[in-house]
Every structure is written in C-alpha cells, then in structure tokens.
Design a protein around this motif. Structure first.
Motif: not given
Length: 520
Positions: A216-238
């Motif tokens: 359970x991640x208690x933040x959204x960082x600087x607001x770019x985390x959804x985009x960062x995770x989307x880029x992560x999943x474009x390369x492979x699985x979390x």
C-alpha cells in the motif's frame, strides 16, 4: 475444472480461510486461485501445460503485503548515504551532483543538543548538505544548502511546517515537515526516469525476495508516478502489486478534491490508485504530533490542518464519492479527531477509512476502531527507534504516561480492530519478515505492552491488510476466487520463534499466478 496453470504443494498451507484453515495444495488459473486441497487432489487439477512446484517442507501463506510503504518516493527519500554511522559515515561520504545527501539521521544522535547546522558545518566545507531525519518529516541542512535555497529567515506555511530559527531569526538548518523541506527539494540532484525505473526494479525485486507480493503506497510522489509505472510496465511486469494513495493537503479546493476522485480510475496491470492519504499531524520527535496536551517541550498542541474541520469536510466529500481515506495520525488528539470524523459519516462509511501509525492512544479510543470499522495501520519497526527506559527522544517528548501507551497493537486486536502491518520504508527496512518479528516482539517503549501472536502478525500482513484496503473479498486468503498472490516460507511462520523469522528463507513469491521470486 480446466487444467490449472500452476499447482503448488507444500508441507502445510495456512489459508487464513475460516472455511478451511489448513491445506497442502493450491491450484491457480489465469492469476486466480481455483482450488485448495490435499496433495491427493492435485491429480485432477493438472494438464499438459500445468507447471507443478513441490515446495517440500515449506509453508505456503497468502501473499505478504506491506500496508504502509513508499517504494517510489522512497527512492528520493533514501538518496545518498545511509546515516547509520553518522559522523564517520558523513565524513567518508562522497558528494554527488554537487550535494552531500543522507537519510535515516537518528533524532537521538546528538543527545539533548538541538539540531543545528553547526553540528555538520565541518563536513565537506562549502558543499551543500541535506540530511533527512529518520522520521521522514524533517531534515538538517548546512549553511551552503540554506544559501542555495535562498532561506534566510522564518517562513509562513499553510500547514504545520517551519524553518526553525534561533532567537535572532537565523535559520538553524532544521527544517520541519514537507513544506519546509520542499524549499530545498528543487535544488537537489534529480535522477532521470530511466534511472528511477532501474532503481525501482531493483528495489521491488528485493522486496519480493522477502516474501512481499504487494504494498500500500502512501503517496503519489511528485505526481508523475502513474506515468513512471506505465513506462515500467511497458518494459515488463512489476515484481509486486502496488496500491497508491495520493495526498490531500491543507488548503485543498473543491477542484483539488474532484481531481483526487478522478485519479481513482488510474490503473495498470499490477498497480492502481486506491484511496487518498491525509496528514492530521506530524511526528512526536519533531514536535508536530497533535496531542491532547502539549509535549514536554510545550509543542504538539496543534493539528497539521490549521482548521481541523476543513479536514473533516474533505473526508466527507471523498466518502460521498466512495473514496476511502488513510490518515496519518500519531498523537492522541489526531487519532480522536479522525475517529470523530468517521463517526459523523454514519454507518455507510464502515470499512472505508483507516488510520496510519497510532503511536500513542488512550484507553477510551481503542474500542472505537472496531465500532466504526476503521482499520489501524501500524508499523512495528518504528518501535526500534525508542528505548524501554524512555530515554529516547520520542519518549522524553511525550512523558512517561503517554510513552506507556506506545503502539498498542495487541490491545487494538483484542478490541476487535483490523490491524494492518507495514514497514513505512524507507523509514524502516522493507523486509516483511522483520515486520512479522517486531510485531510479535516490539522494541523499546512498546516492549512493555506485549506483542501480537504469530497468527495475528501473519494476519496483519495478509487478511487484515486486505481488509484495510477494502479488498477482503479478493485478497488476503488462500481460497477459490481470490488472487493468486502467495508466499512460501522455508519454515512455518506460526511456530518459528520471532527472533528467527528475519533469517527464515523465502522459498517462493507468486504474484497474480506468476513466480516473482524463487530460491535457488
């Protein structure tokens, strides 16, 4: 039943399912548990494409979940040198990107001396220094860092934050709460997205190796985390499942709340935005925990939200939209206000809201958690920052009576509350086995009250974590129809002595039916 994708067998399976608490085998299809039973049942589950894993003498449990963590923002928070050794560590550290960064600075490191930049000015003279305190809510910086950020005196903030100054108005270098630290943040070195993804991949892989299947991640960082995770999943699985809660801060407008509600639709394959994080106070050590009576330094009498009713109004708006909340509340007044806020929402809010940390709370508030359906989210590793003789900064701030009510995990469980457990990484190590061990044998000021039973501790990182996230119908148990998130211990976590748990190997970690970690 169609042939399973994966069949696991083990010496014992602790399902945490009241309908069948013990088993020996589990079948998985399309990321979901489809059958649970004995080894003799597996013949009817397999086909040509089934992967079968015999775990031998291992123990299989529902997948472990860290109920309070910061794995993305934490990469920034843990940048630089781990300050476990403090002075020697600082002098040996090499500046990077023009700065000397450190994290995990212990409030007790300088004894009774107030935090002041003079304590670190001799470290790499002329190089700006930024050191996060272990609580993550404050920092110590030197004069060069203050100059770089243009901080020359006190500032006024819309929340309980401060640039601490001496009687002459000179900044001491002690920055309390996020708004004050954010004055320096834009000047710190910034990694590229490629570097962030690489570091996140390593971190989440390490977390999976400790048995974690989610956080359970208690933040959204600087607001770019959804985009960062989307880029992560474009390369492979979390490597594990992430549930993120963006922050709602004092001064939030109706438009801000509408944006938070809209964010709840953001999701990827193994991540999603779920809920909203609030702060009702700060930390005891920083003097910003909201207490019913001021601490021994005369601080702690104010809420993080200057107008606590504005917090309650924001929670009402989110609750009406079906959005759950997680509120940081460490002090007794903060906990009481959150419970009062949820009570005013009525029975329809039951199970939707939770409180994070709960470091000191009086007797009369314990039964209200179960009565209101508010989950208690607590971090056993935090107890290690205190001392049993109350000589630490946390205990001295509170005084013996309130320090004697430290981390009342067992009493909350006995009062019927859901108690979800986490690490608060990087405030403490993310190793889920340490969370289990310290839940059973809490340290320091919390050691007098007794810990959780082994079963309660396991529930805290499985079924109770699922309940705190509103996911009890699909997670936290090994039962047909539930997610195939599973953890295999080399030994039985319900009979292994707590002190041995951190060294107990993890044989296997499965997320959504896919192997994320497997011991060689």
């Amino acid at each position: 039943m169609p042939a399973a994708d994966l069949v696991l067998t083990a010496a014992r399976v602790h399902t945490l399912d009241p309908a069948g608490p013990r088993a020996e085998a589990v079948a998985v299809k399309d990321g979901t548990i489809v059958a649970v039973g004995d080894r003799t049942d597996t013949a009817g589950w397999t086909g040509p494409g089934t992967e079968t894993v015999d775990l031998g003498g291992a123990t299989l449990t529902p997948g472990l979940v860290d109920a309070h963590s910061h794995p993305v923002w934490g990469l920034e928070m843990s940048a630089g040198t781990d300050l476990d050794g403090l002075r020697a560590t600082l002098h040996a550290a090499a500046p990077e990107g023009g700065w000397l960064l450190g994290w995990g600075l212990d409030h007790n490191a300088f004894g009774d001396q107030p935090l002041d930049r003079s304590l670190i000015e001799d470290v790499h003279p002329g190089v700006p220094v930024f050191l996060r305190l272990y609580d993550g809510h404050s920092a110590l910086v030197n004069g060069a860092a203050l100059d770089r950020a243009g901080i020359t005196g006190p500032r006024t903030f819309g929340q309980r934050a401060s640039v601490v100054c001496d009687p002459d108005g000179r900044p001491t270098g002690h920055l309390i709460e996020h708004a004050a630290m954010d004055l320096v943040q834009p000047h710190l070195p910034t990694p590229s997205d490629t570097e962030r993804i690489a570091r996140l991949r390593t971190l989440l892989g390490e977390m999976a190796a400790t048995g974690l299947t989610g956080a359970h991640v208690m933040d959204l960082g600087d607001g770019t985390v959804p985009e960062l995770l989307t880029a992560f999943e474009a390369e492979g699985e979390l490597p594990l499942r992430l549930r993120l809660a963006p922050w709602c801060m004092p001064g939030s407008t109706p438009a801000d709340l509408a944006e938070l509600i809209a964010l709840q639709s953001r999701a990827g394959r193994l991540w999603r935005v779920g809920g909203v994080k609030f702060f009702m106070d700060g930390t005891v050590e920083g003097g910003t925990a909201w207490l019913e009576h001021a601490d021994c330094h005369g601080q702690g009498a104010d809420a993080f939200w200057p107008d606590p009713e504005a917090y309650s109004a924001a929670v009402r708006t989110l609750d009406a939209a079906g959005v759950g909340t997680a509120t940081h509340a460490i002090g007794d007044a903060a906990v009481r206000h959150v419970l009062d806020t949820v009570a005013a929402l009525g029975p329809g809010a039951r199970g939707r809201h939770r409180i994070e940390h709960i470091e000191t709370v009086p007797d009369d508030q314990l039964p209200r958690f179960a009565e209101l359906g508010v989950a208690a989210s607590m971090q056993p590793p935090h107890t290690a920052y205190t001392r049993a003789d109350h000589s630490d900064a946390w205990s001295r701030r509170l005084g013996p009576e309130r320090a004697g009510r430290a981390w009342r995990m067992r009493e909350l469980r006995e009062a019927g509350a859901y108690v979800a457990l986490g690490s608060d990484w990087p405030i403490a190590h993310h190793d889920a086995r340490q969370v289990l061990a310290l839940a059973q044998e809490p340290r320091g000021a919390a050691s007098r009250g007794g810990g959780l039973s082994a079963l309660m501790a396991l529930e805290g990182v499985t079924s109770h974590a699922a309940a705190a996230a509103g996911e009890a119908a699909v997670a936290g148990r090994i039962a047909p129809g539930h997610r195939a998130d599973l953890t295999a211990f080399a030994a039985d976590p319900l009979t292994t002595p707590a002190g041995e748990l951190p060294d107990t190997p993890i044989a296997l970690t499965v997320v959504g039916g896919s192997l994320r970690h497997r011991a060689v």
